[in-house]
Write an enzyme that holds these catalytic residues in place. Sequence first.
Site, PDB file in Angstrom:
ATOM      1  N   ALA A  58       0.661  -1.487  -0.074  1.00 39.40           N
ATOM      2  CA  ALA A  58       0.068   0.092   0.047  1.00 39.40           C
ATOM      3  C   ALA A  58       0.914   1.368   0.032  1.00 39.40           C
ATOM      4  CB  ALA A  58      -0.911  -0.028   1.160  1.00 39.40           C
ATOM      5  N   HIS A  61       4.426   4.730  -4.721  1.00 40.75           N
ATOM      6  CA  HIS A  61       5.727   5.026  -4.629  1.00 40.75           C
ATOM      7  C   HIS A  61       6.094   6.216  -5.683  1.00 40.75           C
ATOM      8  CE1 HIS A  61       7.000   1.004  -3.248  1.00 40.75           C
ATOM      9  NE2 HIS A  61       5.992   0.565  -4.105  1.00 40.75           N
ATOM     10  N   ARG A 324       3.269 -11.232  -6.387  1.00 34.99           N
ATOM     11  CA  ARG A 324       3.580 -10.209  -7.061  1.00 34.99           C
ATOM     12  C   ARG A 324       3.530 -10.978  -8.630  1.00 34.99           C
ATOM     13  NH1 ARG A 324       7.027 -10.250  -3.024  1.00 34.99           N
ATOM     14  NH2 ARG A 324       7.693  -8.301  -1.837  1.00 34.99           N
TER      15      ARG A 324
HETATM   16  C1  LIG Z   1       3.422  -8.032  -1.379  1.00 33.97           C
HETATM   17  C2  LIG Z   1       3.226  -7.016  -2.327  1.00 33.97           C
HETATM   18  C3  LIG Z   1       3.447  -5.828  -2.163  1.00 33.97           C
HETATM   19  C4  LIG Z   1       3.175  -4.871  -3.096  1.00 33.97           C
HETATM   20  N1  LIG Z   1       3.295  -3.724  -2.641  1.00 33.97           N
HETATM   21  C5  LIG Z   1       2.999  -2.449  -3.552  1.00 33.97           C
HETATM   22  C6  LIG Z   1       2.921  -1.110  -3.221  1.00 33.97           C
HETATM   23  O1  LIG Z   1       3.550  -0.870  -2.015  1.00 33.97           O
HETATM   24  N2  LIG Z   1       2.851  -0.261  -4.085  1.00 33.97           N
HETATM   25  C7  LIG Z   1       2.549  -0.718  -5.494  1.00 33.97           C
HETATM   26  O2  LIG Z   1       2.157   0.115  -6.285  1.00 33.97           O
HETATM   27  N3  LIG Z   1       2.268  -1.925  -5.660  1.00 33.97           N
HETATM   28  C8  LIG Z   1       2.525  -2.828  -4.821  1.00 33.97           C
HETATM   29  N4  LIG Z   1       2.352  -4.271  -5.253  1.00 33.97           N
HETATM   30  C9  LIG Z   1       1.961  -4.610  -6.450  1.00 33.97           C
HETATM   31  C10 LIG Z   1       0.497  -4.444  -6.941  1.00 33.97           C
HETATM   32  O3  LIG Z   1      -0.048  -5.061  -5.757  1.00 33.97           O
HETATM   33  C11 LIG Z   1       0.308  -5.090  -8.214  1.00 33.97           C
HETATM   34  O4  LIG Z   1       1.103  -4.542  -9.055  1.00 33.97           O
HETATM   35  C12 LIG Z   1      -1.122  -5.036  -8.570  1.00 33.97           C
HETATM   36  O5  LIG Z   1      -2.140  -5.172  -7.435  1.00 33.97           O
HETATM   37  C13 LIG Z   1      -1.636  -5.746  -9.772  1.00 33.97           C
HETATM   38  O6  LIG Z   1      -2.817  -5.527 -10.175  1.00 33.97           O
HETATM   39  P1  LIG Z   1      -3.545  -6.259 -11.157  1.00 33.97           P
HETATM   40  O7  LIG Z   1      -4.868  -5.774 -11.571  1.00 33.97           O
HETATM   41  O8  LIG Z   1      -2.532  -6.482 -12.578  1.00 33.97           O
HETATM   42  O9  LIG Z   1      -3.761  -7.740 -10.770  1.00 33.97           O
HETATM   43  P2  LIG Z   1      -4.697  -8.464  -9.656  1.00 33.97           P
HETATM   44  O10 LIG Z   1      -5.006  -7.551  -8.527  1.00 33.97           O
HETATM   45  O11 LIG Z   1      -4.184  -9.806  -9.489  1.00 33.97           O
HETATM   46  O12 LIG Z   1      -6.151  -8.526 -10.703  1.00 33.97           O
HETATM   47  C14 LIG Z   1      -6.138  -9.287 -11.642  1.00 33.97           C
HETATM   48  C15 LIG Z   1      -7.519 -10.015 -11.547  1.00 33.97           C
HETATM   49  O13 LIG Z   1      -7.784 -10.939 -12.934  1.00 33.97           O
HETATM   50  C16 LIG Z   1      -8.454 -11.716 -12.698  1.00 33.97           C
HETATM   51  N5  LIG Z   1      -8.552 -12.865 -13.531  1.00 33.97           N
HETATM   52  C17 LIG Z   1      -7.497 -13.629 -13.663  1.00 33.97           C
HETATM   53  N6  LIG Z   1      -7.693 -14.346 -14.622  1.00 33.97           N
HETATM   54  C18 LIG Z   1      -8.831 -14.159 -15.293  1.00 33.97           C
HETATM   55  C19 LIG Z   1      -9.735 -14.843 -16.230  1.00 33.97           C
HETATM   56  N7  LIG Z   1      -9.282 -15.779 -17.091  1.00 33.97           N
HETATM   57  N8  LIG Z   1     -10.917 -14.373 -16.542  1.00 33.97           N
HETATM   58  C20 LIG Z   1     -11.495 -13.300 -15.594  1.00 33.97           C
HETATM   59  N9  LIG Z   1     -10.689 -12.851 -14.701  1.00 33.97           N
HETATM   60  C21 LIG Z   1      -9.420 -13.324 -14.440  1.00 33.97           C
HETATM   61  C22 LIG Z   1      -8.196 -12.034 -11.168  1.00 33.97           C
HETATM   62  O14 LIG Z   1      -9.164 -12.741 -10.246  1.00 33.97           O
HETATM   63  C23 LIG Z   1      -7.824 -10.890 -10.475  1.00 33.97           C
HETATM   64  O15 LIG Z   1      -8.814 -10.293  -9.711  1.00 33.97           O
HETATM   65  C24 LIG Z   1       2.833  -5.323  -4.124  1.00 33.97           C
HETATM   66  C25 LIG Z   1       2.371  -6.650  -4.381  1.00 33.97           C
HETATM   67  C26 LIG Z   1       2.486  -7.561  -3.524  1.00 33.97           C
HETATM   68  C27 LIG Z   1       2.175  -8.863  -3.862  1.00 33.97           C
END
Ligand SMILES: Cc1cc2nc3c(=O)[nH]c(=O)nc-3n(C[C@H](O)[C@H](O)[C@H](O)COP(=O)(O)OP(=O)(O)OC[C@H]3O[C@@H](n4cnc5c(N)ncnc54)[C@H](O)[C@@H]3O)c2cc1C
Length: 489
Positions: A58, A61, A324
């Site tokens: 959270a 950055h 991640r």
């Molecule tokens: C420990 C940790 C610490 C972090 N700290 C930070 C931080 O301090 N600051 C920062 O900016 N970022 C941080 N991040 C990174 C950040 O959390 C991620 O980059 C971000 O949440 C990614 O978002 P997303 O939408 O790509 O992925 P997700 O949130 O995983 O969303 C992808 C979605 O796609 C859906 N999905 C997958 N396949 C399918 C399908 N076939 N059909 C339909 N739906 C599907 C999933 O259900 C999911 O809800 C951190 C990550 C971690 C793990």
Amino acid sequence: MTVTVSGPLPDEVYDVAVVGAGVVGAAIARELARYPLRTALVEASGDVGDGTSKANTAILHTGFDAVPGSLEARLVREGRDRLAVYAEECGIPVEPIGALLVAWDDEQLATLPALARKAARNGYRRTRTVCADELRRREPHLGPGAVGALEVPDESVICPWTTTLAYATQAVRAGVDLHLNCRVDGVSEGSRRSPHRLSTGRGPLRTRWLVNAAGLYADEFDRLLGHTDFSVTPRRGQLMVFDKLARGLLTHILLPVPTALGKGVLVSPTVYGNVMLGPTAEDLDDKRATGSTAEGLAFLTEKGRRIMPDLLEEEVTAVYAGLRAATEHDDYMIRSHPGQRYVTVGGIRSTGLTASMAIAAYVVDLLSEAGAEPGTAADLVPVTMPNLGEAFPRPYERAELIAADPAYGAIVCHCERVTRGEIRDALAADIPPSSVEGLRRRTRALGGRCQGFYCGAAVRALFDAPSHGAPSYGAPAADSSSHGSEAAR
Ligand SMILES: Cc1cc2nc3c(=O)[nH]c(=O)nc-3n(C[C@H](O)[C@H](O)[C@H](O)COP(=O)(O)OP(=O)(O)OC[C@H]3O[C@@H](n4cnc5c(N)ncnc54)[C@H](O)[C@@H]3O)c2cc1C
């Protein structure tokens, strides 16, 4: 407004379908909502932000330590600026408390000037070296042995749950269709004349353009369209959350000097008034391994004892882990495939929350360049999100609000001071929670010191009350939109 949770999908051809309603997919859907397009946001889970986006550190950055010249560096920098403004506009809690990158020995101290130069190459010039005495004055509870620090004054803490929800809410209000419980498991690729046909657990969905924002599964989705550019290796980050009594121990985000293995273990306040210790960095092969382990917690405890021994005397409220979406590449894997009318948004690893709005703008540019012709952008109607941040007035503190509606004075969750009014509003919102866990992310109910020991039954009863109309009660798909009031801030 259309939010569906079950039943067949609308029999229409969307202009764009975004797969994945994490912070990135929701941001993309919101950005697309500015254009005269029919857009669908399609999510496997029953809620938005239910993947990696719900379990991170959270931090908003500055991008000071990104790889200079990378796409990630650019989008983090732009995303940070955009999200800071957006958060102010719609009430997402952000606290610009600044970070201290603490050096624990002379070798680390010697790397600080190079880190400052790297920050400058990333366009961030406000770093400053802090000597051991000043560091001790500013953070008296730091463990013994800290020899200096690099100050990064603009690093901030933010509420990740409200961020995703704000994007998705604004998108839905502007006409994007959100389809939950809708995993896409196959794609019949369209041609120039015919749309893509996605097969989902809820039947087919047709779309002219397709955006893959599937997070950990972006590589597998890519393969459905014949691409093998990258593989996701889930990198687990376990975290410990300390009780609010620990909040007085520190005033900054305390970062370690980064190594080749990543950003390392930090100690940070949260906007909810807790203190967080973590994350670990463990490469796994199971994309569902979000459990905590004894080894992981022991590792964090050892690190935490060095950074801030007093913190380890405080009680741990919760532990959690996120994954991640790391890949074999050192940068985001955002790729346009114009011939397929398809954009991949992969490898959004440890900075996606910060970069989300810039990623969204970049993806819309890619769609335009690929020939999607989105039309003219219009301003979106602003949203006002309920405040979950401890540093801002909450409903239970606002006499005028309680006078107007006594439900805001009726506390249900005492640890987090969550009122019946806030729970009612969350349950009646445009995107209501599909689980008690989702309700917790919208209100903080059950998230406090007792972890629901005292209020669990009451919160569950409110959630289960048939009147709230949450998706678990299965409104018919065709018109299962939820219209509701917002909690005033
Ligand atoms: C420990 C940790 C610490 C972090 N700290 C930070 C931080 O301090 N600051 C920062 O900016 N970022 C941080 N991040 C990174 C950040 O959390 C991620 O980059 C971000 O949440 C990614 O978002 P997303 O939408 O790509 O992925 P997700 O949130 O995983 O969303 C992808 C979605 O796609 C859906 N999905 C997958 N396949 C399918 C399908 N076939 N059909 C339909 N739906 C599907 C999933 O259900 C999911 O809800 C951190 C990550 C971690 C793990």
